[in-house]
Design a protein around this motif. Structure first.
Motif, PDB file in Angstrom:
ATOM      1  N   VAL A  27       0.846  -1.203   0.000  1.00  0.00           N
ATOM      2  CA  VAL A  27       0.000   0.000   0.000  1.00  0.00           C
ATOM      3  C   VAL A  27       0.878   1.249   0.000  1.00  0.00           C
ATOM      4  O   VAL A  27       0.568   2.250  -0.679  1.00  0.00           O
ATOM      5  CB  VAL A  27      -0.957  -0.011   1.205  1.00  0.00           C
ATOM      6  CG1 VAL A  27      -1.677   1.320   1.337  1.00  0.00           C
ATOM      7  CG2 VAL A  27      -1.965  -1.151   1.075  1.00  0.00           C
ATOM      8  N   GLU A  43       0.968   4.230  -2.860  1.00  0.00           N
ATOM      9  CA  GLU A  43       0.861   5.653  -2.530  1.00  0.00           C
ATOM     10  C   GLU A  43       2.014   6.452  -3.142  1.00  0.00           C
ATOM     11  O   GLU A  43       1.822   7.592  -3.591  1.00  0.00           O
ATOM     12  CB  GLU A  43       0.829   5.838  -1.009  1.00  0.00           C
ATOM     13  CG  GLU A  43      -0.462   5.379  -0.349  1.00  0.00           C
ATOM     14  CD  GLU A  43      -1.679   6.129  -0.898  1.00  0.00           C
ATOM     15  OE1 GLU A  43      -1.589   7.362  -1.076  1.00  0.00           O
ATOM     16  OE2 GLU A  43      -2.695   5.476  -1.163  1.00  0.00           O
ATOM     17  N   LEU A  76      -6.931   2.125  -4.990  1.00  0.00           N
ATOM     18  CA  LEU A  76      -7.050   0.743  -4.534  1.00  0.00           C
ATOM     19  C   LEU A  76      -8.485   0.278  -4.754  1.00  0.00           C
ATOM     20  O   LEU A  76      -9.418   0.799  -4.147  1.00  0.00           O
ATOM     21  CB  LEU A  76      -6.672   0.639  -3.051  1.00  0.00           C
ATOM     22  CG  LEU A  76      -6.789  -0.753  -2.421  1.00  0.00           C
ATOM     23  CD1 LEU A  76      -5.895  -1.755  -3.131  1.00  0.00           C
ATOM     24  CD2 LEU A  76      -6.446  -0.694  -0.930  1.00  0.00           C
TER      25      LEU A  76
END
Length: 302
Positions: A208, A212, A224
């Protein structure tokens, strides 16, 4: 009104909760179990929404999900292109595509082949095509490292065919290297298959964070689309605990559809066909039908 009529009435509103006598039936994610309706046919096709299936841990179900999600979306009238972006070539093998002495995604990345149409291969599923890969792709990062705008090479390749498809699925290799960054830079969304096992859970935060960084520096439009729990076994406390931790950490980003563990997946892979063809009535095939319809319901796919 009977339970069947209740379900039918709810389904007309979108996704329907399975009716119960006293309380909604809860699914593995702890939310009310819903049945997502078959999507309406499309009046036109394209441009494609590009989705990367990404996780730096191997063996979590990326390729299995790409094969079966793509096949199910094609069965629902969508035009689908899958990109094998893993040097192991598992996606190509899983769809019965021979990559020996043939053009692959590697040729498009290096520019030795300019036209993606010459590389696209049809699969046994109507409306479902693939750009294959083989072990040559393992050398791509070395060759691309000195290229100008090397993170956007795949995006430039897919731009030539995106208007011909409704969705493009990229099966990423299990790493966060240059190939994966290329996939994320080309994508509108990311789907993270996550095995219901503790060590698989540990790397999701790093992934994640990478998404980003790509969003901040290379592709502001990426989002996402969801975290897909795979290889779930409701009989084990461990699977249930991992599921609970994922839901606690990511909330609504965890998809309601859950893919269970079954021997049918490797059997289907050996046959070179999606499970929706190999065992169309199996619960795993139904799970992937629900996954495709949940993504349509969420707006991740047209």
């Amino acid at each position: 009104m009977t339970a069947k009529k209740n379900a039918s009435a709810l389904e007309k509103q979108g996704a329907s909760e399975l009716p119960g006598l006293e309380a909604p039936v809860l699914g593995p994610t702890g939310r009310p179990l819903r049945v997502f309706p078959q999507p309406a046919p499309l009046k036109s096709h394209g441009p494609a929404r590009i989705i990367s299936l990404c996780n730096q841990k191997g063996g979590v179900g990326k390729t299995t999900t790409t094969v079966n999600l793509g096949a199910t979306l094609a069965d629902d009238g969508r035009r689908v292109l899958a990109i094998d972006f893993d040097p192991q070539g598992a996606l190509s093998a899983g769809l019965g595509v021979d990559t020996h002495d043939s053009l692959t995604i590697y040729d498009l990345l290096l520019g030795t082949e300019k036209d993606p149409h010459n590389v696209i291969r049809h699969t046994s599923v109507p409306n479902f095509d693939i750009i294959p890969a083989n072990i040559d792709l393992s050398a791509a990062e070395v060759h691309l490292i000195s290229e100008v705008a090397r993170e956007t090479i795949l995006a430039r390749v897919l731009r030539k065919v995106s208007d011909e498809y409704d969705v493009i699925l990229i099966d990423c290799q299990p790493s966060l290297g240059l190939l994966t960054v290329n996939a994320l830079t080309a994508s509108h969304g990311v789907l993270i298959p996550l095995e219901c096992e503790f060590f698989a859970l540990r790397g999701v935060a790093l992934l994640v964070e990478t998404i980003e960084k790509v969003k901040d520096r290379l592709n502001p439009a990426i989002k996402l689309d969801g975290i897909l729990a795979t290889m779930y076994d409701s009989r084990t406390l461990h699977s249930r605990e991992v599921m609970q931790r994922v839901v606690d950490a990511f909330g609504p980003e965890v998809l309601e559809t859950v893919i269970g563990r079954t021997i049918k997946f490797p059997d289907a892979s050996v046959s070179g066909t999606p499970i929706t063809q190999f065992a169309p009535d199996h619960p795993a095939a139904n799970a992937y039908r629900q996954l495709a319809r949940e993504l349509v319901f969420r707006g991740a796919v047209a």
